[in-house]
Write an enzyme that holds these catalytic residues in place. Structure first.
Site, mmCIF file in Angstrom:
data_model
loop_
_atom_site.group_PDB
_atom_site.id
_atom_site.type_symbol
_atom_site.label_atom_id
_atom_site.label_comp_id
_atom_site.label_asym_id
_atom_site.label_seq_id
_atom_site.Cartn_x
_atom_site.Cartn_y
_atom_site.Cartn_z
ATOM 1 N N LEU A 1 -13.831 36.530 3.392
ATOM 2 C CA LEU A 1 -13.878 35.176 2.819
ATOM 3 C C LEU A 1 -14.411 35.164 1.400
ATOM 4 C CD1 LEU A 1 -14.983 32.799 5.707
ATOM 5 C CD2 LEU A 1 -12.823 32.802 4.453
ATOM 6 N N CYS A 2 -15.365 36.076 1.100
ATOM 7 C CA CYS A 2 -15.943 36.073 -0.243
ATOM 8 C C CYS A 2 -14.882 36.433 -1.288
ATOM 9 C CB CYS A 2 -17.146 37.010 -0.327
ATOM 10 S SG CYS A 2 -16.768 38.685 0.148
ATOM 11 N N THR A 3 -13.963 37.345 -0.909
ATOM 12 C CA THR A 3 -12.881 37.703 -1.832
ATOM 13 C C THR A 3 -12.003 36.485 -2.103
ATOM 14 O OG1 THR A 3 -12.834 39.942 -0.987
ATOM 15 C CG2 THR A 3 -10.882 39.222 -2.179
#
Ligand code: ZN
Length: 433
Positions: free
Chosen positions: A206-208
């Site tokens: 999700l951070c990407t």
């Protein structure tokens, strides 16, 4: 009717000796007669791979082919499932494929089975010399694997009894990638031995997606996974709704523009959201050809077989690699028996609970039954009331002693799991009753 020179190339393989022939190979015309008259091969799946397999097997001299598939023909199949025509849409894949092969290739009998693989009894599968899988689901492969392994028996020395070995060949394709492998239960790894070959579907962190998108797919996933619930919390996303798809596409396009990323298209959006991997006809053809060759080698021994997994990658040029994967001695499906250590005072109920809780074995079990030789120790269903009293008894009262093998059955399994009981800290006194 026989076409002039029809079997010339096959006869080169079957009537001559060579340096790479398999064990016990004796060249001669009777091998082709066996292949044509007596050998039975089952093709599981009549889709993209299945059509290719049926054609290849029939042209390679196999005279008796069965094919099983529960699906009916969809218009989207017609670009690569070349045995089907527009007028066949809605009909059984197995039945149409069988009819077309028989029309086009004289002298071949193809018997269709339009049903689920689970609908057939084990003795149906037992009649085939070799089973070739052209499937697209892991669950169906695992099922067929447990079917093939259910016939396997081991002798006193723990060696597989070759008369009980039911060989399989498995093909699989995903876009430009594919594989062919041989599964000889007790000899090569079975599916469960190498389940790690099928990784869970890759999801982007999700951070990407939120911070450092680098590809068009990242932008599409961002729109679908993060923006949709935030901006349209009251609508549940429907991949078949055009307006929803268009919304995700527009948002992904804006996101891509923001980060200078090229390549977001409506078609790609559909592909990423629906997780569609395009089916490539040439990959099917290559993998089916290899599978057919392996099946031919298995039943004729005209050459040593693949050892034991070939992968094919056609994304950039053509690349193949063959890997000799190894069996897992602790495989619950194809091993001679998994050692499980318990104190002899363990009750049958406790043993069952421990098996279900075991990190390796438990994933194959939900509500197991246990038997020992021909004795039912605990059965679900009709025999439950009768066998229930055994649950409270120590396991050492129910089996002969240390090293006894109990069979554990479960609706998640086709073949019984063999558990070799090892009594921890046991003395003879507690075992003998
Ligand atoms: Zn195995």
């Amino acid at each position: 009717m026989e076409l002039e020179g029809r079997w010339r190339d096959l006869d080169y393989l079957l009537t001559r000796q060579g340096n790479v022939v398999g064990p016990g190979f004796e060249p001669g015309p009777e091998i082709r007669e066996f292949l044509h008259n007596d050998c039975r091969v089952l093709v599981v799946g009549a889709g993209g791979l299945g059509c290719e397999l049926l054609k290849d097997l029939a042209l390679s001299g196999f005279g008796n082919i069965d094919v099983i598939d529960m699906d009916t023909i969809d218009v989207s199949n017609l670009n690569r499932q070349f045995l089907f025509r527009m007028q066949d849409v809605g009909q059984s894949k197995a039945e149409v494929a069988a009819r077309r092969i028989q029309q086009r290739i004289p002298g071949v009998t193809v018997t269709p089975h339009h049903c689920m693989i689970q609908d057939k009894a084990l003795d149906f599968y037992e009649q085939f010399h070799v089973i070739v899988l052209g499937l697209d689901s892991l669950e169906a492969r695992r099922y067929m694997n447990s079917v093939a392994c259910s016939f396997l028996e081991y002798d006193e020395e723990g060696q597989p009894d070759l008369a009980t070995v039911k060989p399989m060949v498995d093909g699989g394709t995903e876009g430009f990638k594919g594989h062919a492998r041989v599964l000889i239960p007790g000899v090569t790894p079975c599916f469960e031995c190498t389940l790690w070959l099928f990784p869970p579907q890759t999801k982007f962190p999700l951070c990407t997606l939120a911070e450092t998108p680098r590809s068009p797919a990242h932008c599409i996933e961002y729109a679908k996974i993060i923006l949709w619930p935030k901006e349209r919390p009251d609508d549940s996303f429907d991949a078949d709704c055009e307006e929803h798809m268009k919304w995700v596409y527009d948002k992904a396009l804006a996101r891509a523009a923001e980060f200078g990323i090229q390549g977001v298209t409506y078609q790609l959006t559909q592909g990423v959201v629906k997780n569609i991997i395009p089916a490539i006809a040439s990959t099917n053809a290559i993998v089916a050809a290899q599978c057919t060759l392996e099946a031919l080698k298995m039943v004729t021994m005209c050459s040593t077989g693949l050892n034991n997994y070939m992968m094919y990658v056609g994304t950039d040029g053509v690349y193949t690699l063959t890997t000799p994967y190894e069996r897992d001695d602790k495989c619950p499906i194809c091993s001679a028996g998994i050692t499980f250590e318990v104190p002899p005072s363990t009750t049958l109920q406790q043993l069952i609970d421990q098996l279900v809780a075991d990190p390796d074995l438990g994933k194959h079990l939900s509500a197991p039954s246990v038997s020992y030789g021909s004795t039912n120790l605990f059965m679900r269903g009709a025999l439950e009331a009768q066998t229930r009293p055994n649950l409270e008894k120590p396991i050492s009262d129910l089996v002969d002693g240390d090293g006894s093998i109990v069979h554990v059955n479960d609706r998640k399994l086709v073949a019984a799991m063999k558990i070799r009981l090892k009594f921890s800290g046991s003395t003879n006194g507690t075992m003998e009753m």
